[in-house]
Design an enzyme around this catalytic site. Structure first.
Site, mmCIF file in Angstrom:
data_model
loop_
_atom_site.group_PDB
_atom_site.id
_atom_site.type_symbol
_atom_site.label_atom_id
_atom_site.label_comp_id
_atom_site.label_asym_id
_atom_site.label_seq_id
_atom_site.Cartn_x
_atom_site.Cartn_y
_atom_site.Cartn_z
ATOM 1 N N ASP A 1 0.850 -1.181 0.000
ATOM 2 C CA ASP A 1 0.000 0.000 0.000
ATOM 3 C C ASP A 1 0.900 1.250 0.000
ATOM 4 O O ASP A 1 2.118 1.151 0.120
ATOM 5 C CB ASP A 1 -0.924 -0.013 1.229
ATOM 6 C CG ASP A 1 -2.199 0.773 0.977
ATOM 7 O OD1 ASP A 1 -2.182 1.701 0.146
ATOM 8 O OD2 ASP A 1 -3.220 0.462 1.623
ATOM 9 N N GLU B 1 -10.284 6.902 3.255
ATOM 10 C CA GLU B 1 -9.269 6.243 4.081
ATOM 11 C C GLU B 1 -9.228 6.834 5.497
ATOM 12 O O GLU B 1 -10.258 7.110 6.084
ATOM 13 C CB GLU B 1 -7.923 6.299 3.362
ATOM 14 C CG GLU B 1 -7.981 5.592 1.998
ATOM 15 C CD GLU B 1 -6.643 5.521 1.322
ATOM 16 O OE1 GLU B 1 -6.035 4.439 1.379
ATOM 17 O OE2 GLU B 1 -6.211 6.520 0.728
#
Length: 414
Positions: A59, A265
């Protein structure tokens, strides 16, 4: 391990079997170990047990977060991540540092060339399979289809089918939905009623989304309402009306649209899960003065229980995106409500985590909950059908009574 395999793994194993090409590692930890450094699961289970042949990607700055604080020992993080089985590393800024550290680790024998070869082979396999070396640029042949009316019609259908009706009337016999299109005047309130950015949420146009109506093309819920009601119906929009304004304007009913601001997020992490201000104030001012339908725009369940009693109807619209007309479709009965909750809606955040099947499961609305309504056409058809059936039956009763009286007068025995 039993919970991991039984609850979380089936979707992954099924995807691997069906040929998924890439898997991204998350920021999360499992039993205290950061997933970006978890060789047992990345290489041992994903690659060796599930026989995943694609490549594993980190990520955004994911390997930095192997240490606390992030980037505290970057050389170690590079080593741990690559040896865990990560094949491609997402390095948005310090790529020169990553290249230098990885090269040194390979030259010193800490990371083997076999591990580098494995990563390169996996990446090349996916790129060859996609035809990127023959056609490295994007295919623009369908670019004119983006945002086409056919796509917008499909998105509008998705909106109306995903809407969940949580409350309809103060009691079962006094339902408010579907709303009448032909009334003298209605109120539309709330900051989310006329804001495409709020409807779309995060990851739209920009990472954290946007506010307003200038960044993309679409239909706000307020505009959808105006285009749906009868031309003779006056629609008044007020973002945050006070109680006196509501009471003094003789509205037939109000539609209040409130919810969360866009997020993506970690920017959306919340320990309170409350709606954005002035949402609660709008609900209180409007719903205490006139019949009201509250539409919640959110990416998840939020605190709504304190205001529920004042509402006549409550709708979870989630993030309907650009096609606000889909919201009006079900509010006014062009289509019926059919959606069900995909997750439990809590009463208070103190109950979380709470899942269906827990010993003390006491939600505001349970998993799978959703009231249904019929479209206006269906209601009319059912009413007409009942009337057609009822009239011959009534005539039969009258005819039978007439025959009985006639026969009684004649002295006929039956």
């Amino acid at each position: 391990m039993h919970s991991l395999l039984s609850i979380h793994m089936p979707a992954y194993s099924d995807s691997v079997i069906k040929g998924v090409s890439t898997v991204m590692i998350s920021y999360s930890s499992w039993n205290g170990e950061k997933m970006h450094a978890n060789r047992e699961l990345v290489t041992g289970f994903l690659k060796d047990t599930l026989k995943f042949k694609g490549f594993v990607i980190s990520d955004w700055e994911g390997i930095d977060r192997i240490t606390t604080p992030p980037h505290a020992n970057y050389t170690y993080s590079v080593q741990a991540a690559v040896q865990a089985g990560i094949d491609m590393v997402m390095v948005p800024y310090n790529y020169s540092e990553f290249i230098s550290d990885l090269t040194n680790l390979v030259n010193s024998g800490i990371i083997s060339m076999e591990r580098i070869d494995d990563a390169v082979q996996r990446i090349l396999l996916v790129k060859f399979a996609m035809g990127l070396f023959e056609n490295p640029l994007a295919d623009y042949s369908l670019v004119n289809e983006l945002g086409s009316q056919a796509h917008r019609d499909l998105a509008r259908e998705a909106v109306r089918k995903s809407m969940v009706l949580l409350k309809n009337g103060k009691n079962e016999t006094n339902q408010i939905l579907p709303l009448s299109k032909k009334v003298h005047k209605i109120l539309v309130a709330g900051a989310h009623a006329d804001n495409l950015g709020y409807q779309c949420g995060g990851w739209t146009i920009s990472w954290q989304g946007f506010s307003g109506n200038k960044n993309t093309r679409g239909t706000t819920i307020a505009d959808a309402i105006k285009s749906t009601v009868d031309p003779s119906t006056e629609v008044i929009y007020s973002e945050n009306p006070d109680a006196e304004f509501v009471k003094s304007n003789d509205f037939a009913y109000a539609i209040v649209v409130v919810g969360e601001h866009p997020y993506a997020e970690t920017a959306g992490d919340s320990t309170t899960l409350t709606m954005a201000d002035p949402g609660p104030n709008v609900i209180n001012n409007v719903c205490q003065g006139v019949k009201c339908v509250v539409v919640v725009i959110s990416g998840r369940p939020i605190v709504i229980e304190p205001y529920l009693a004042s509402m006549d109807a409550l709708v979870a619209a989630w993030l309907p995106g650009s096609e606000g007309q889909g919201v009006a479709d079900v509010l006014f009965g062009d289509y019926g409500f059919t959606g069900k909750l995909p997750r439990t809606w809590f009463k208070t955040v103190d109950q979380l985590p709470m899942n269906y099947g827990d010993p003390h499961y006491d939600p505001l609305f349970p998993l799978g909950f959703g009231l249904k309504t019929e479209s206006v056409k269906e209601l009319v058809a059912r009413s007409t059908s009942a009337g057609v059936v009822g009239r011959p039956f009534a005539l039969l009763i009258v005819a039978t009574l007439f025959i009985s009286l006639f026969s009684f007068e004649r002295g006929t025995k039956f």
